[in-house]
Design a protein around this motif. Structure first.
Motif, mmCIF file in Angstrom:
data_model
loop_
_atom_site.group_PDB
_atom_site.id
_atom_site.type_symbol
_atom_site.label_atom_id
_atom_site.label_comp_id
_atom_site.label_asym_id
_atom_site.label_seq_id
_atom_site.Cartn_x
_atom_site.Cartn_y
_atom_site.Cartn_z
ATOM 1 N N TRP A 251 37.952 38.220 41.004
ATOM 2 C CA TRP A 251 38.464 37.022 41.693
ATOM 3 C C TRP A 251 39.977 36.895 41.576
ATOM 4 C CZ3 TRP A 251 33.371 37.325 40.550
ATOM 5 C CH2 TRP A 251 32.487 36.851 41.526
ATOM 6 N N PRO A 252 40.579 36.885 40.377
ATOM 7 C CA PRO A 252 42.049 36.788 40.336
ATOM 8 C C PRO A 252 42.750 37.996 40.941
ATOM 9 C CG PRO A 252 41.145 37.169 38.134
ATOM 10 C CD PRO A 252 39.993 36.857 39.020
ATOM 11 N N ILE A 253 42.206 39.190 40.745
ATOM 12 C CA ILE A 253 42.835 40.374 41.349
ATOM 13 C C ILE A 253 42.724 40.307 42.863
ATOM 14 C CG2 ILE A 253 42.536 42.869 41.655
ATOM 15 C CD1 ILE A 253 42.024 43.085 38.663
ATOM 16 N N GLY A 254 41.571 39.866 43.371
ATOM 17 C CA GLY A 254 41.423 39.724 44.818
ATOM 18 C C GLY A 254 42.388 38.711 45.388
ATOM 19 N N LEU A 255 42.576 37.596 44.688
ATOM 20 C CA LEU A 255 43.523 36.582 45.147
ATOM 21 C C LEU A 255 44.935 37.149 45.194
ATOM 22 C CD1 LEU A 255 43.888 33.598 45.938
ATOM 23 C CD2 LEU A 255 44.244 33.088 43.507
ATOM 24 N N MET A 256 45.296 37.926 44.178
ATOM 25 C CA MET A 256 46.609 38.565 44.178
ATOM 26 C C MET A 256 46.754 39.511 45.368
ATOM 27 S SD MET A 256 48.102 41.440 41.567
ATOM 28 C CE MET A 256 47.013 42.648 42.331
ATOM 29 N N SER A 257 45.699 40.295 45.642
ATOM 30 C CA SER A 257 45.795 41.279 46.724
ATOM 31 C C SER A 257 45.832 40.625 48.095
ATOM 32 C CB SER A 257 44.613 42.256 46.647
ATOM 33 O OG SER A 257 43.426 41.680 47.146
ATOM 34 N N ASP A 258 45.353 39.372 48.196
ATOM 35 C CA ASP A 258 45.446 38.653 49.462
ATOM 36 C C ASP A 258 46.856 38.149 49.725
ATOM 37 O OD1 ASP A 258 42.759 39.006 49.999
ATOM 38 O OD2 ASP A 258 42.152 37.041 49.235
ATOM 39 N N ARG A 259 47.644 38.006 48.655
ATOM 40 C CA ARG A 259 48.964 37.391 48.783
ATOM 41 C C ARG A 259 50.099 38.396 48.795
ATOM 42 N NH1 ARG A 259 48.404 31.952 44.950
ATOM 43 N NH2 ARG A 259 46.761 30.961 46.205
ATOM 44 N N MET A 260 49.785 39.673 48.682
ATOM 45 C CA MET A 260 50.802 40.710 48.790
ATOM 46 C C MET A 260 50.228 41.867 49.588
ATOM 47 S SD MET A 260 50.585 42.261 44.898
ATOM 48 C CE MET A 260 51.904 43.444 45.156
ATOM 49 N N ASP A 261 51.054 42.808 49.980
ATOM 50 C CA ASP A 261 50.524 43.955 50.715
ATOM 51 C C ASP A 261 49.460 44.641 49.856
ATOM 52 O OD1 ASP A 261 50.715 45.991 52.957
ATOM 53 O OD2 ASP A 261 51.096 47.243 51.188
ATOM 54 N N ARG A 262 48.267 44.833 50.447
ATOM 55 C CA ARG A 262 47.140 45.312 49.651
ATOM 56 C C ARG A 262 47.337 46.750 49.182
ATOM 57 N NH1 ARG A 262 43.139 42.928 52.258
ATOM 58 N NH2 ARG A 262 42.979 41.259 50.726
#
Length: 420
Positions: A251-262
Motif C-alpha cells: 500500500w505505501p509503496i503503491g501510493l509512492m509509485s502513483d505519485r512519481m514516474d513508475r
C-alpha cells in the motif's frame, strides 16, 4: 461492500482453504526435505517444477475448464492437489516428489483460473477492483496463516501432510455448494514478447527479475531459514513475517509509485530490495527475531515489484492491448520463477546458505541498474499512470478484475506508445 461480497463468499472460502493447505505444503516440503537429507539443488528443482507446472497449466487447464465446467474442473484439480500432498508423504522418493510438484503447479493454475474467472463474471464493473482487493487479501492472509500450521505436528510424521490434504479437499465443499452461474472462459491472445519489450521494457524486466527472486524465495526460503537452526517455530515465524511484509508494504509503496514516474519507482524499490537482501544475509546468524524482522522488510520491497510491473505495463500499453499483454507478462514472470529456484539451489550448494540472499540481491540489483538505464531513453508516464493495485502472481484471469485493465477504466487521452 459486504453486500456485494456475500454471494462470492463460497468462492473466497474455497480459495482460503486451498491456500491454507498448499501454503503449508510448500514450507513443509522444505523442512521434510532437510530431514530426509535432500540438498538445496534438489529443493530448488522442486520449486522449479512447481512453476514449470504453472506455465504448462496456463495452456492445459483452460481446456479442461471449457470441457467439463467450473465446478467439475475445480473438484478435479483440488483432488489432484490433495493426492499430490499425500504422495509426498507416502513415497519419499526424489523423482516422485518432482513429478507430483509439477502436477501441483498445473492444478493450482487451473484452480486460480476457475476462481478468478468466476469472481470476474459475478462482479459488477464498478465493484471489480474492490473484489480483487479482497481476493488478494484472502490470498496473502491464507498464505501467511498457513505457515503457523507447522506448529501442529512434526514434519517427520503424518499429521501435517494429512492436514494439508484435508484443507485442500475441504476447499471443494463451498465451491460445489454454490448456486452462482458458471461463466464462460474466454480465449485470450497474447502480445508477443518483442512487441511488449518495445513498449514496456521496464515492466517486462521487472516481471522477470521478480520471478527469479520470488521463485527462489518460495522454493528455498524455508530451506535457508532451516539452515540457521531456528527450528520449525522459527521457520514459521520467518515465512509468516516475510509474507506479511509483502502484503502490508504494497500500500505505501503503491501510493509512492502513483505519485512519481513508475519506472523510477521500480528502480528505487528494486534498489531497496537489494539492500534489504544484504540485511537478510547479515541477520542470518542473529536468531529468529532478527531473521523475522529482516524478512518482513525484505518481503515488503520484493513482493511489491511484480504488481509494480503490472501497473507499468498498463501505463505503457494501449487499452485494447492490456488484457492480452498480461499473458506475456505472466509468461516471462513464470519463466523467471521456474529458473530461479534451480539456479539459486545450485548456488547454495556451491557457496553455502549465504548464496540465497545474495541471489536476491543480484537479481534485484540488476533490475535497479536496468531500470535506471532504460529510463534515460523513455519519457515519463506520470501524466497518465493508472492506480497501483496490490497483488500476487496468480493466473491471467486476475487481470480481468484489475482496475485500469479495461478500456473504460483508462484515460481517453492516453498518448500512443509509439510516440513515447
Amino acid at each position: 461492500m459486504l453486500v456485494h461480497l456475500l454471494p462470492l463468499a463460497a468462492l473466497l472460502s474455497g480459495v482460503a482453504l486451498l491456500l491454507l493447505g498448499s501454503g503449508l505444503l510448500t514450507t513443509l516440503l522444505a523442512v521434510r526435505g532437510g530431514i530426509e537429507g535432500f540438498g538445496s539443488p534438489f529443493m530448488g528443482l522442486l520449486g522449479s517444477m512447481f512453476f514449470a507446472g504453472f506455465l504448462i497449466g496456463t495452456h492445459v487447464a483452460p481446456r479442461m475448464i471449457r470441457r467439463v465446467g467450473h465446478v467439475r474442473a475445480f473438484a478435479f484439480f483440488t483432488s489432484a492437489v490433495a493426492c499430490a500432498v499425500l504422495l509426498h508423504e507416502m513415497l519419499v522418493v526424489p523423482w516422485v516428489w518432482a513429478l507430483v510438484r509439477l502436477l501441483t503447479g498445473i492444478s493450482m493454475v487451473g484452480l486460480y483460473t476457475i476462481v478468478e474467472s468466476w469472481l470476474n463474471s459475478q462482479s459488477a464493473p464498478a465493484q471489480r477492483a474492490r473484489v480483487f482487493s479482497v481476493y488478494m487479501g484472502v490470498n496473502l492472509g491464507a498464505l501467511a496463516l498457513s505457515q503457523q500450521l507447522l506448529h501442529l505436528g512434526p514434519a517427520s510424521g503424518h499429521v501435517l501432510f494429512g492436514l494439508a490434504a484435508l484443507l485442500v479437499s475441504a476447499a471443494v465443499m463451498p465451491v460445489a455448494a454454490t448456486r452462482l452461474n458458471q461463466p464462460l472462459l474466454d480465449h485470450s491472445a497474447s502480445v508477443d514478447l518483442k512487441s511488449l519489450y518495445a513498449k514496456a521494457p521496464i515492466a517486462l524486466s521487472a516481471a522477470f527479475a521478480s520471478g527469479l527472486a520470488m521463485g527462489a524465495f518460495w522454493g528455498l526460503g524455508a530451506v535457508w531459514a532451516d539452515g540457521h537452526g531456528i527450528g520449525h517455530q522459527g521457520i514459521a515465524a520467518f515465512m509468516t513475517a516475510t509474507i506479511l511484509g509483502g502484503a502490508l508494504f504494497q500500500w505505501p509503496i503503491g501510493l509512492m509509485s502513483d505519485r512519481m514516474d513508475r519506472g523510477r519507482a521500480i528502480a528505487l524499490v528494486s534498489l531497496g530490495a537489494t539492500l534489504c537482501a544484504i540485511g537478510l544475509m547479515l541477520a542470518g546468524s542473529r536468531g529468529t527475531l532478527a531473521l523475522s524482522l529482516a524478512g518482513f522488510v525484505y518481503g515488503g520491497f520484493a513482493f511489491s515489484l511484480y504488481p509494480m510491473a503490472v501497473a507499468r505495463m498498463i501505463d505503457r500499453l494501449q487499452p485494447h492491448e492490456v488484457l492480452s499483454g498480461s499473458s506475456s507478462l505472466l509468461l516471462i514472470h513464470g519463466a523467471g520463477a521456474a529458473a530461479g529456484p534451480l539456479l539459486a539451489g545450485f548456488a547454495m550448494a556451491l557457496a553455502g546458505d549465504a548464496a540465497l540472499p545474495l541471489w536476491f540481491a543480484a537479481t534485484q540489483g540488476a533490475l535497479a541498474i536496468a531500470a535506471s538505464s532504460l529510463l534515460r531513453r523513455l519519457t515519463p508516464d506520470i501524466a497518465h499512470q493508472t492506480r497501483f493495485q496490490p497483488m500476487v502472481r496468480t493466473a491471467s484471469t486476475a487481470f480481468d478484475m484489475v482496475e485500469g485493465a479495461h478500456p473504460d477504466d483508462l484515460p481517453s487521452t492516453r498518448p500512443s506508445t509509439e510516440t513515447r
